[in-house]
Design a protein around this motif. Structure first.
Motif, mmCIF file in Angstrom:
data_model
loop_
_atom_site.group_PDB
_atom_site.id
_atom_site.type_symbol
_atom_site.label_atom_id
_atom_site.label_comp_id
_atom_site.label_asym_id
_atom_site.label_seq_id
_atom_site.Cartn_x
_atom_site.Cartn_y
_atom_site.Cartn_z
ATOM 1 N N SER A 202 -17.040 95.515 -35.799
ATOM 2 C CA SER A 202 -16.385 94.903 -36.442
ATOM 3 C C SER A 202 -15.304 95.051 -36.105
ATOM 4 O O SER A 202 -14.273 94.189 -35.468
ATOM 5 C CB SER A 202 -16.445 93.645 -37.072
ATOM 6 N N ALA A 206 -12.094 93.939 -33.367
ATOM 7 C CA ALA A 206 -11.265 93.586 -33.243
ATOM 8 C C ALA A 206 -9.992 94.209 -33.441
ATOM 9 O O ALA A 206 -9.080 93.863 -32.596
ATOM 10 C CB ALA A 206 -10.956 93.586 -34.801
ATOM 11 N N ALA A 274 -9.811 96.307 -42.380
ATOM 12 C CA ALA A 274 -9.362 94.691 -42.306
ATOM 13 C C ALA A 274 -8.164 94.244 -41.544
ATOM 14 O O ALA A 274 -8.150 93.695 -40.472
ATOM 15 C CB ALA A 274 -10.216 94.247 -42.779
ATOM 16 N N GLN A 279 -6.644 91.635 -39.140
ATOM 17 C CA GLN A 279 -7.565 90.113 -40.114
ATOM 18 C C GLN A 279 -6.524 89.763 -41.028
ATOM 19 O O GLN A 279 -6.065 90.557 -42.109
ATOM 20 C CB GLN A 279 -9.288 90.836 -40.848
ATOM 21 N N THR A 310 -16.746 90.983 -42.372
ATOM 22 C CA THR A 310 -17.331 91.217 -40.976
ATOM 23 C C THR A 310 -17.920 89.757 -40.556
ATOM 24 O O THR A 310 -17.483 90.046 -39.755
ATOM 25 C CB THR A 310 -18.447 92.059 -41.765
ATOM 26 N N ARG A 313 -14.688 88.225 -38.753
ATOM 27 C CA ARG A 313 -14.397 88.450 -37.824
ATOM 28 C C ARG A 313 -15.539 87.987 -37.075
ATOM 29 O O ARG A 313 -14.705 88.021 -35.293
ATOM 30 C CB ARG A 313 -13.959 89.846 -38.405
ATOM 31 N N LYS A 314 -16.229 88.116 -37.036
ATOM 32 C CA LYS A 314 -17.333 88.243 -35.426
ATOM 33 C C LYS A 314 -17.369 86.393 -35.294
ATOM 34 O O LYS A 314 -17.507 86.579 -34.717
ATOM 35 C CB LYS A 314 -18.703 88.172 -36.037
ATOM 36 N N ALA A 317 -13.139 84.874 -35.613
ATOM 37 C CA ALA A 317 -11.391 85.620 -35.438
ATOM 38 C C ALA A 317 -10.048 85.163 -35.632
ATOM 39 O O ALA A 317 -10.700 83.503 -35.040
ATOM 40 C CB ALA A 317 -12.558 86.183 -33.890
#
Length: 389
Positions: A202, A206, A274, A279, A310, A313-314, A317
Motif C-alpha cells: 500500500s 500510494a 505512511a 498519507q 493500510t 490507504r486502500k 485514499a
C-alpha cells in the motif's frame, strides 16, 4: 484365487503354513502321550495294552480338534481320561490352551471334566502306592494350576495388547497435535505475511500514485516518493523472503525461531513511513515515550495500527486518519483509528480478511476488536488489549 479373501481383499497365508503350529503341537503332545503309554503298559495287564494304544491314537487325533474347536476337543479329552492315563497330556493341554484363549468359564468347565475323568480312572485303575484321596487332590491341584497359568497368560497378553494399543493411540495423538501446531503456526505466518506485505504494497501504491498524478511536483518531492518506493520494495522483499523460508520448513520448531517482529515502540516509524507516502495521519498518544508492555500485546497493538492505516490507504485514499492510543497498566491498552469513508471504499460492507485476522490476534491475547461506520460516514476501528500491572 487361493490365498486371497475376495470379500476383504486381504492376502492370507497358505494353508500349508497355517497348519505348521498344529503339526508342531501334535508332535509335542505326542511325545508326552508316548511317555504315558510306555509307563501305562509297564503297570497294566496285557488286556489293557491294546486299549491304551487305541486311546493314545484317539487322544492324539483330538489335538487338532482342541486347536480348532477347543470346547469340543477339551470335553472329549476329559472323557478319554476316565478310560486311560494316556489321555491325560491331551486333557491337560486342552485346559491350558482354552484358559489362554477362551473365557474362564469354558476353561473351568473343561478342567472340571478332566478332574472328573481322573476320579473315574482312579477308581478302576488305582495306583497301589498312592491312595485315592491323595491322587484326586494332586490331580485337582494340577488342573487348577494349569487353569490359573492359562488365565494369567491370557490376562497378561490382553494387558500387553492394551498397552500397545494405548501407545499407538498416544503416538497418533502426538502426531495429530504436532500437525495441528504446525498448521496453526503456518496460519500465523500467513497472517503475518498479509499484514506486512499489505502495508508495504500500500505504501508503494500510494507513492507511485503521487508520482503519477503529480508529475510536475518539485524534484525533491519526486525524489522522496521514489525513496519511499525503493525502501518499501526492499523491506517487502526481505520480509517476503523470511516468510517463504519459514513456510518451506517442515520442522515445526524452526518456526518458533522467527524474528520477534515489531512492537508498539516501532509505531512512530510506521507512522513516518505512511506520512512519507502521502498519507495524512494525526496521532494522539498520551502514553508518551515507549513504555514497558508485554511483547505479545505490543506486537498485536502494532499489527492493529498497521492494518488500520493500510485499510485507510486502500479504501479511503487521500482521507485524513486519526490514531489515538490510551490506557494504563491494569486498565488495558486502547487503540482507536478513524477516517472518513469514500463512496467506492467498500468499507461499510465488509470488514475484510485483515480485520478478521486482527480480531483473532486480539482474542488470543484476551482482547477484542470492533469496527463500525457512524452516521456521518466515518469508519471507526477500536481495540482493547490487556495490559497487566
Amino acid at each position: 484365487m487361493r490365498g486371497v479373501d475376495a470379500a476383504t481383499c486381504e492376502v492370507k497365508p497358505p494353508r500349508t503354513w497355517r497348519s505348521v503350529p498344529v503339526v508342531v503341537t501334535t508332535v509335542a503332545v505326542g511325545v508326552l502321550v508316548a511317555t504315558m503309554l510306555w509307563s501305562a503298559t509297564r503297570s497294566s495287564s496285557a488286556g489293557l495294552v491294546g486299549v491304551d494304544v487305541a486311546l493314545a491314537v484317539a487322544a492324539l487325533a483330538l489335538v487338532p480338534v482342541v486347536l480348532r474347536r477347543p470346547w469340543i476337543g477339551g470335553v472329549l479329552a476329559g472323557l478319554l481320561v476316565a478310560l486311560s492315563p494316556v489321555a491325560t497330556p491331551v486333557a491337560s493341554f486342552a485346559v491350558l490352551f482354552i484358559a489362554r484363549n477362551r473365557p474362564f468359564r469354558q476353561a473351568a468347565a473343561v478342567a472340571a471334566v478332566g478332574v472328573a475323568g481322573e476320579a473315574v480312572q482312579a477308581l478302576w485303575r488305582p495306583v497301589p502306592s498312592l491312595p485315592y484321596g491323595w491322587r484326586l487332590v494332586l490331580m485337582t491341584i494340577a488342573y487348577a494350576a494349569l487353569l490359573g497359568w492359562g488365565t494369567w497368560a491370557q490376562a497378561r497378553n490382553a494387558l500387553l495388547a492394551a498397552l500397545r494399543d494405548r501407545a499407538r493411540r498416544a503416538e497418533q495423538e502426538q502426531e495429530r497435535r504436532v500437525d495441528e501446531a504446525r498448521a496453526a503456526e503456518r496460519n500465523r505466518i500467513a497472517r503475518e505475511m498479509h499484514d506486512v506485505l499489505a502495508h508495504r504494497l500500500s505504501l508503494l501504491a500510494a507513492a507511485a500514485g503521487a508520482m503519477e498524478y503529480r508529475p510536475d511536483a518539485p524534484p525533491e518531492r519526486l525524489s522522496a516518493a521514489a525513496g519511499v518506493i525503493r525502501a518499501s520494495a526492499h523491506h517487502a522483499l526481505d520480509e517476503l523472503r523470511e516468510v517463504i523460508t519459514l513456510l518451506r520448513s517442515d520442522d515445526a520448531e524452526s518456526t518458533t525461531d522467527a524474528p520477534p517482529g515489531q512492537t508498539l515502540a516501532d509505531l512512530p516509524r510506521l507512522v513516518d513511513e505512511a506520512r512519507a507516502a502521502g498519507q495524512q495521519i494525526e496521532v494522539d498518544d498520551p502514553l508518551g515515550p515507549p513504555v514497558e508492555i508485554p511483547a505479545t500485546v505490543g506486537r498485536t497493538a502494532y499489527r492493529i495500527a498497521q492494518e488500520a492505516l493500510t485499510n485507510a490507504r486502500k479504501h479511503a485514499a487521500g482521507q485524513p486518519v486519526r490514531l489515538v492510543l490510551g490506557g494504563a497498566p491494569g486498565s488495558g491498552l486502547s487503540i482507536a483509528v478513524s477516517n472518513p469513508t469514500t463512496p467506492d471504499s467498500g468499507a461499510t460492507d465488509s470488514a475484510g480478511t485483515g480485520l478478521i485476522g486482527l480480531a483473532e490476534r486480539a482474542a488470543l491475547t484476551g482482547g477484542r476488536v470492533a469496527h463500525h461506520v457512524d452516521a456521518a460516514g466515518r469508519f471507526h476501528l477500536t481495540a482493547w488489549l490487556p495490559w497487566p500491572t
